[in-house]
Design an enzyme around this catalytic site. Structure first.
Site, PDB file in Angstrom:
ATOM      1  N   ASP A 141       3.351   9.628  -0.494  1.00  0.00           N
ATOM      2  CA  ASP A 141       2.215   8.804  -0.083  1.00  0.00           C
ATOM      3  C   ASP A 141       1.973   7.744  -1.150  1.00  0.00           C
ATOM      4  O   ASP A 141       2.059   8.044  -2.351  1.00  0.00           O
ATOM      5  CB  ASP A 141       0.960   9.703   0.037  1.00  0.00           C
ATOM      6  CG  ASP A 141      -0.019   9.184   1.090  1.00  0.00           C
ATOM      7  OD1 ASP A 141      -0.033   7.969   1.332  1.00  0.00           O
ATOM      8  OD2 ASP A 141      -0.766  10.005   1.648  1.00  0.00           O
ATOM      9  N   HIS A 200       0.820  -1.223   0.000  1.00  0.00           N
ATOM     10  CA  HIS A 200       0.000   0.000   0.000  1.00  0.00           C
ATOM     11  C   HIS A 200       0.850   1.269   0.000  1.00  0.00           C
ATOM     12  O   HIS A 200       0.336   2.351  -0.244  1.00  0.00           O
ATOM     13  CB  HIS A 200      -0.915   0.001   1.233  1.00  0.00           C
ATOM     14  CG  HIS A 200      -1.973  -1.063   1.166  1.00  0.00           C
ATOM     15  ND1 HIS A 200      -3.296  -0.786   0.946  1.00  0.00           N
ATOM     16  CD2 HIS A 200      -1.888  -2.413   1.240  1.00  0.00           C
ATOM     17  CE1 HIS A 200      -3.987  -1.914   0.915  1.00  0.00           C
ATOM     18  NE2 HIS A 200      -3.148  -2.921   1.100  1.00  0.00           N
TER      19      HIS A 200
HETATM   20  P1  ADP Z   1      -3.239   6.351   5.280  1.00  0.00           P
HETATM   21  O1  ADP Z   1      -3.626   5.017   4.772  1.00  0.00           O
HETATM   22  O2  ADP Z   1      -1.788   6.648   5.177  1.00  0.00           O
HETATM   23  O3  ADP Z   1      -3.751   6.654   6.631  1.00  0.00           O
HETATM   24  P2  ADP Z   1      -5.210   7.370   3.385  1.00  0.00           P
HETATM   25  O4  ADP Z   1      -5.532   8.782   3.036  1.00  0.00           O
HETATM   26  O5  ADP Z   1      -5.022   6.470   2.226  1.00  0.00           O
HETATM   27  O6  ADP Z   1      -3.916   7.440   4.311  1.00  0.00           O
HETATM   28  O7  ADP Z   1      -6.361   6.746   4.278  1.00  0.00           O
HETATM   29  C1  ADP Z   1      -6.764   7.340   5.487  1.00  0.00           C
HETATM   30  C2  ADP Z   1      -8.145   6.795   5.847  1.00  0.00           C
HETATM   31  O8  ADP Z   1      -8.413   7.144   7.200  1.00  0.00           O
HETATM   32  C3  ADP Z   1      -9.252   7.398   5.006  1.00  0.00           C
HETATM   33  O9  ADP Z   1     -10.213   6.421   4.712  1.00  0.00           O
HETATM   34  C4  ADP Z   1      -9.830   8.484   5.911  1.00  0.00           C
HETATM   35  O10 ADP Z   1     -11.212   8.728   5.715  1.00  0.00           O
HETATM   36  C5  ADP Z   1      -9.608   7.891   7.277  1.00  0.00           C
HETATM   37  N1  ADP Z   1      -9.457   8.985   8.254  1.00  0.00           N
HETATM   38  C6  ADP Z   1      -8.484   9.911   8.265  1.00  0.00           C
HETATM   39  N2  ADP Z   1      -8.675  10.772   9.287  1.00  0.00           N
HETATM   40  C7  ADP Z   1      -9.782  10.362   9.919  1.00  0.00           C
HETATM   41  C8  ADP Z   1     -10.503  10.814  11.070  1.00  0.00           C
HETATM   42  N3  ADP Z   1     -10.107  11.878  11.774  1.00  0.00           N
HETATM   43  N4  ADP Z   1     -11.600  10.150  11.442  1.00  0.00           N
HETATM   44  C9  ADP Z   1     -11.998   9.062  10.751  1.00  0.00           C
HETATM   45  N5  ADP Z   1     -11.361   8.582   9.673  1.00  0.00           N
HETATM   46  C10 ADP Z   1     -10.271   9.216   9.262  1.00  0.00           C
HETATM   47  C1  G6P Z   2      -1.289   2.939   6.236  1.00  0.00           C
HETATM   48  C2  G6P Z   2      -0.609   1.600   6.052  1.00  0.00           C
HETATM   49  C3  G6P Z   2      -1.462   0.496   6.681  1.00  0.00           C
HETATM   50  C4  G6P Z   2      -1.760   0.841   8.125  1.00  0.00           C
HETATM   51  C5  G6P Z   2      -2.401   2.217   8.238  1.00  0.00           C
HETATM   52  C6  G6P Z   2      -2.646   2.646   9.668  1.00  0.00           C
HETATM   53  O1  G6P Z   2      -2.470   2.913   5.538  1.00  0.00           O
HETATM   54  O2  G6P Z   2      -0.405   1.354   4.670  1.00  0.00           O
HETATM   55  O3  G6P Z   2      -0.797  -0.744   6.609  1.00  0.00           O
HETATM   56  O4  G6P Z   2      -2.618  -0.131   8.699  1.00  0.00           O
HETATM   57  O5  G6P Z   2      -1.551   3.178   7.622  1.00  0.00           O
HETATM   58  O6  G6P Z   2      -1.479   2.548  10.420  1.00  0.00           O
HETATM   59  P1  G6P Z   2      -1.393   1.609  11.708  1.00  0.00           P
HETATM   60  O7  G6P Z   2       0.052   1.599  12.052  1.00  0.00           O
HETATM   61  O8  G6P Z   2      -2.242   2.302  12.730  1.00  0.00           O
HETATM   62  O9  G6P Z   2      -1.926   0.271  11.352  1.00  0.00           O
END
Ligand code: ADP
Ligand code: G6P
Length: 481
Positions: A370, A162
């Site tokens: 990212d 990812h």
């Molecule tokens: P990462 O996987 O690195 O966290 P992404 O942008 O791909 O970044 O995914 C983040 C996910 O977490 C999204 O589905 C987003 O809606 C969710 N998210 C981020 N901030 C919040 C929050 N404050 N409350 C609920 N969901 C959140």
């Molecule tokens: C990114 C990574 C995931 C991970 C998520 C949340 O989306 O690609 O593998 O699960 O961040 O991070 P955490 O360490 O809380 O699982």
């Protein structure tokens, strides 16, 4: 041997177990994009999900939720410190994200990473039906493909990363790089977010192992391994549906009123992670206020930062820095009852998120690096009236898909500032055209198409018992990736 014919293996389950002082257990949605994307896929497929339930010590019993069988894996406090916080999130995470923060290596972390990967492989080997399809996820479990193949050569094994995959010279810094590369090559198909990542991987097989990749394939012990790009997406229809509810629409209006009816609301929604560029984004906003190009209260910013990996040193430092910068901006530019930056260190439900997305005139998605960034896609899907402007970093995988965004280089503060101003000042007509095009794209390229194209490439027949995502449109079914 059990009877699971479609298994996802990920570090985390889609829900975290929370046990209160009286020993009562509740479940809470896990953070991050991996869960957002995979949960609807698993629900549609009635699959089995193997992962950690987010707490220390003995794992809860397997259980079912929304048609998904959840199989929790146990992690000790020591393993959380070494495998999860250490090797996964202090060594691999920064290195794979172009070393935007210095990576730390400790020899004891590797041992734990190896042991935990072995546990995941063993549980999966015991659970999988003969000939089952197993889909392993992300950087925490890079050894599992080869470990699983050794135990169960009958399985069809896919792996999806990812996060970005680094260029050869960065990967070469990683201790145990050979084991990790060989671990990944245990899969039949290794998927990445972007084509460049797949190319980096294939180049590495030549550089480190002397293999001769041809096109998307490399031969490993008489076995063909494919490496290719499969840009992940969201359940677009589900986001549109929530955005369309009276609850979300009403709440969006309320949020704007609570913010003092500004002309421009700039929104950031991120896990509190140093790859997301939150500090630079705040700095850009402060300079725009200093320059007088933005003024409070006509323009305000809302920054939602979900707590993340809070015991890892670099994340603690980041939180301090972000909160100090928010305080500084509000001290200089806020007015009584009207802060310049509204900072929320919390998680929200999907209605509140949809309302925030709709209330925002400008969405700031400005990561330094990212893999994809699903927040950018969620924002677009939630713009049911086609207004709103997306400022998007060129260094997010999403920039390859959302071409009509206002693309910026987050390493260049001037470009970032200009991007915010251009987006805020662009005409409603321009915004609408861009938004329409991006929404059209996302309707077609949603998460079920992503899963379908990956599993088709893995050789899973469209109508097999292992994978039945519903009925894809005929044109889609014929398309590769
Ligand atoms: P990462 O996987 O690195 O966290 P992404 O942008 O791909 O970044 O995914 C983040 C996910 O977490 C999204 O589905 C987003 O809606 C969710 N998210 C981020 N901030 C919040 C929050 N404050 N409350 C609920 N969901 C959140
Ligand atoms: C990114 C990574 C995931 C991970 C998520 C949340 O989306 O690609 O593998 O699960 O961040 O991070 P955490 O360490 O809380 O699982």
């Amino acid at each position: 041997m059990s009877n699971a014919s479609f298994i996802v293996v990920a570090n985390r389950l889609p829900v975290d177990s929370v046990v209160d002082d009286e020993g009562n257990r509740t479940w809470r949605r896990s953070p991050g994009g991996l869960v957002t994307a995979l949960e609807p896929v698993l629900r549609a497929n009635q699959g089995t999900w193997i992962g950690w339930a987010g707490q220390t010590g003995a794992a809860p019993e397997p259980f079912e939720a929304d048609g998904i069988t959840l199989l929790p894996i146990e992690l000790s406090a020591d393993e959380i410190a070494r495998y999860y916080e250490g090797f996964s999130n202090a060594s691999i995470w920064p290195l794979y994200h172009d070393a935007v923060q210095p990576r730390v290596f400790r020899r004891s972390w590797w041992k734990s990473y190896y042991e935990v990967n072995t546990r995941f492989a063993e549980v999966c080997a015991a659970e999988a039906a003969p000939g089952a399809v197993v889909w392993i996820q992300d950087y925490q479990l890079q050894l599992v493909p080869a470990m699983l193949r050794e135990r169960r050569p009958d399985l069809r094994i896919g792996f999806f990363l990812h996060i970005p995959f680094p260029p050869v010279e960065l990967f070469m810094q990683l201790p145990h790089r050979m084991e990790i590369l060989k671990g990944l090559l245990g899969a039949d198909l290794v998927g990445f977010q972007r084509p460049l990542a797949a190319q980096n991987f294939l180049a590495l097989t030549r550089h480190l192992l002397g293999y001769r990749p041809r096109g998307h394939y490399v031969t490993v012990d008489d076995r063909l391994v494919r490496a290719d790009a499969f840009p992940i997406s969201i359940d677009t229809a589900a986001y549109e549906e929530v955005a369309n509810t009276e609850r979300a629409r009403h709440r969006a209006k309320e949020i704007r009123a609570e913010l003092g009816e500004p002309d421009t609301v700039i929104l950031g929604v991120d896990r509190l992670d140093y790859t997301k560029g939150i500090e630079t984004r705040l700095k850009a906003f402060r300079e725009l206020l200093e320059d007088g190009r933005f003024r409070v209260p006509k323009t305000v910013m809302v920054q939602v930062a979900t707590p993340s990996r809070e015991r890892v040193e670099q994340y603690r430092v980041l939180r301090d820095k972000v909160e100090r910068e928010v305080g500084r901006i509000n001290g200089e530019f806020g007015q009584v009852g009207l802060p310049a930056v509204h900072y929320l260190h919390q998680s929200f439900d999907r209605y509140e998120l949809a309302a925030l997305y709709q209330a925002a005139d400008v969405m700031a998605v400005t990561p330094i690096r990212d893999g994809m960034n699903l927040v950018a896609k969620e924002y677009v899907a939630s713009q049911i009236e086609n207004h709103g402007a997306l400022v998007l970093s060129e260094f997010a995988g999403a920039a390859g898909d959302l071409r009509q965004a206002f693309l910026v280089n987050p390493h260049d503060l001037t470009d970032l500032k200009d991007g915010f101003v251009t987006a805020a000042e662009s005409s409603p007509d321009d915004k609408m055209k861009r938004m329409r095009a991006m929404r059209r794209y996302l309707r077609k390229h949603d998460v079920s198409r992503w899963a379908r194209s990956f599993l088709t490439a893995l050789g899973v027949p469209e109508r097999s018992a292992a994978y039945n995502p519903g009925s894809p449109p005929a044109a889609d079914a014929a398309e590769g990736t």
